[in-house]
Design an enzyme around this catalytic site. Structure first.
Site, PDB file in Angstrom:
ATOM      1  CG  PHE A 146      33.661   0.839 156.978  1.00  0.00           C
ATOM      2  CD1 PHE A 146      34.856   0.137 156.661  1.00  0.00           C
ATOM      3  CD2 PHE A 146      33.533   0.535 158.451  1.00  0.00           C
ATOM      4  CE1 PHE A 146      35.710  -0.769 157.289  1.00  0.00           C
ATOM      5  CE2 PHE A 146      34.212  -0.022 159.223  1.00  0.00           C
ATOM      6  CZ  PHE A 146      35.820  -0.644 159.056  1.00  0.00           C
ATOM      7  CG  ASP A 233      26.727  -0.071 160.780  1.00  0.00           C
ATOM      8  OD1 ASP A 233      26.741   0.403 161.701  1.00  0.00           O
ATOM      9  OD2 ASP A 233      27.669  -0.830 160.312  1.00  0.00           O
ATOM     10  CE  LYS A 274      34.090   2.734 165.018  1.00  0.00           C
ATOM     11  NZ  LYS A 274      33.467   2.548 163.749  1.00  0.00           N
TER      12      LYS A 274
HETATM   13  C1  LIG Z   1      33.459   1.139 162.993  1.00  0.00           C
HETATM   14  C2  LIG Z   1      32.340   0.504 162.301  1.00  0.00           C
HETATM   15  C3  LIG Z   1      31.909  -0.697 162.244  1.00  0.00           C
HETATM   16  C4  LIG Z   1      32.952  -1.735 162.983  1.00  0.00           C
HETATM   17  O1  LIG Z   1      33.075  -1.627 164.151  1.00  0.00           O
HETATM   18  P1  LIG Z   1      34.417  -2.397 164.856  1.00  0.00           P
HETATM   19  O2  LIG Z   1      34.156  -2.217 166.413  1.00  0.00           O
HETATM   20  O3  LIG Z   1      35.655  -1.787 164.495  1.00  0.00           O
HETATM   21  O4  LIG Z   1      34.316  -3.732 164.497  1.00  0.00           O
HETATM   22  C5  LIG Z   1      30.605  -1.176 161.592  1.00  0.00           C
HETATM   23  N1  LIG Z   1      29.998  -0.200 160.999  1.00  0.00           N
HETATM   24  C6  LIG Z   1      30.305   1.084 161.104  1.00  0.00           C
HETATM   25  C7  LIG Z   1      29.573   2.207 160.224  1.00  0.00           C
HETATM   26  C8  LIG Z   1      31.408   1.658 161.529  1.00  0.00           C
HETATM   27  O5  LIG Z   1      31.852   3.001 161.378  1.00  0.00           O
END
Ligand SMILES: *Cc1c(COP(=O)(O)O)cnc(C)c1O
Length: 426
Positions: A146, A233, A274
């Protein structure tokens, strides 16, 4: 409706249902206040927050230091665009690059934008530094990933719900199994045109899958040996969530400028989002060293809001809180207690089969089929019992409270969770 009337939960849900796109399926709880590990609904009921806005609110709801920094900056200067310099961005850039140990940062707003930015940097590096022929670069990604919701990102998702009828898809991605070094080696050596490997150090949305102990270090070594960029990520796993500043930090709990330990993996490109802002404001960041970041020249990438003065002030305060309040250490200690207590109960349970995770990013697997609504029903009952959590992928419930939680609160929550699960014993 009159301004004197109080909005009930039912009213708020009706409004969202009628006027908002139906792109989410929320639990029927309407919140209007948060403080630390707690949130309250419009009827005044108090809950423990065990989602933390998908790990954005690691520092706790409405942290006074972060909110204070935001108010002060908002009253002074909010947005200049990058057409001009401002007096906050450079200070923030020095702060965050030193905090995570990279030469440079490229500031964005959301996680998906930061992932897009990393993919663009990786491709440009591949053409200009590695010498891959134009339009031939491939980036390796993992099954179950994700990384956000843009057209390019969903192009390499396995989630049919996220993908279907949004094509045509962006080309240039190779999908392999997660936590599978043989698959990675095969893919990396399959072609001269591999530019990068994009990976979540723990797969959060997929259901909190923690890879084997040596996976990340060996994956990084494979990338290095083949001149392929290792792109982490850490939008969900970063900022102390998993018991270290970053999940790639392995077993190091030092929050700042840490001594690189054997388990530490330095990504070539680090993606954060985040909790960089403590959930106060959308702030994301892509970090890399000069040899990589310098492929980006004026006019080649940008964002009107990226790196604005409010974002800069908020992010510095939010990262200060992570070190000052030793959130990595706390997450590590409380995470161990959480998993130990849940595991003890699960031994004799026929409702839950497994607890897994790292730090305070954990999941409990429910003993039912993926398409059953048991996990949803358990979350409804948890809410009734004063704790908010959400199923991820059918029969898995993720438990990720704010990292400012203390042990007494955690044990209270463990009791709520176990008592609720007991109500579902067959
Ligand atoms: C939440 C998330 C994203 C995307 O972030 P948004 O601010 O919702 O665009 C990307 N990678 C990971 C691992 C995430 O948990």
């Amino acid at each position: 409706m009159s301004v004197l009337e109080k909005l009930t939960s039912a009213d708020a849900i009706t409004l969202e249902d009628k006027y908002g796109a139906h792109n989410y399926h929320p639990l029927p709880v309407v919140l209007n206040r948060g403080d630390g590990v707690y949130v309250w609904d419009v009827e005044g009921k108090k809950y423990y927050d065990f989602l933390s806005a998908y790990s954005a609110v690691n520092q706790g709801h409405c942290h006074p230091k972060i909110v204070g920094a935001m108010i002060e900056q908002a009253q002074t200067l909010t947005l200049t665009s990058r057409a001009f310099y401002n007096d906050k961005l450079g200070v923030y850039e020095e702060y965050i690059t030193k905090y995570f140990g990279f030469d440079k940062v490229l500031p964005m707003n959301t996680g998906a934008e930061a992932v897009e930015t990393a993919l663009k940097i990786c491709r440009k590096w591949a053409y200009e530094k590695k010498g891959i022929p134009e339009n031939e670069a491939q980036i390796i990604v993992c099954d179950g990933n994700f990384h956000g919701r843009t057209t390019t990102i969903i192009s390499f998702s396995n989630d049919e719900n996220a993908r279907k009828n949004f094509g045509p898809y962006t080309a240039g991605f190779i999908k392999i199994a997660y936590d599978d070094l043989d698959a990675l080696e095969k893919a990396i050596t399959s072609s001269k045109n591999i530019a990068g490997f994009l990976v979540e150090p723990i797969q959060g949305e997929a259901g909190v899958y923690v890879p084997s102990e040596d996976y990340l270090a060996k994956a990084k070594a494979l990338c290095e040996a083949n001149n392929v960029l290792f792109i982490a990520d850490e939008v969900q796993t970063g900022i102390a969530r998993t018991g270290s500043l970053l999940a790639v930090c392995g077993n190091c709990t030092c929050e700042n400028q840490c001594e690189k330990q054997s388990s530490y993996v330095t990504p070539d490109i680090l993606i954060l989002g985040k909790a960089v802002s403590g959930g106060v404001y959308p702030v994301s960041a892509v970090l890399a060293n000069n040899t990589i970041m310098n492929v980006i020249k004026p006019g080649q990438h940008g964002s009107t809001f990226g790196g604005n003065p409010v974002a800069a002030a908020v992010a510095m305060a939010a990262l200060d809180v992570v070190s000052e309040e030793h959130l990595a250490q706390n997450a590590r200690r409380l995470g161990k207690i959480f998993r130990a207590e849940l595991a003890k109960y699960i031994e004799t349970s026929n409702v839950a089969t497994l607890v897994r995770g790292k730090g305070l990013l954990n999941a409990v697997v429910i003993n039912d089929t993926e398409d059953s609504d048991t996990a949803w029903n358990i979350c409804m009952k948890l809410a009734e019992n004063g704790l908010l959590a959400k199923p991820t992928h059918g029969n898995i419930i993720r438990f990720a409270p704010p990292l400012v939680m203390n042990e007494v609160q955690l044990l209270d929550c463990v009791a709520i969770i176990i008592n609720t699960l007991k109500q579902f014993e067959k």
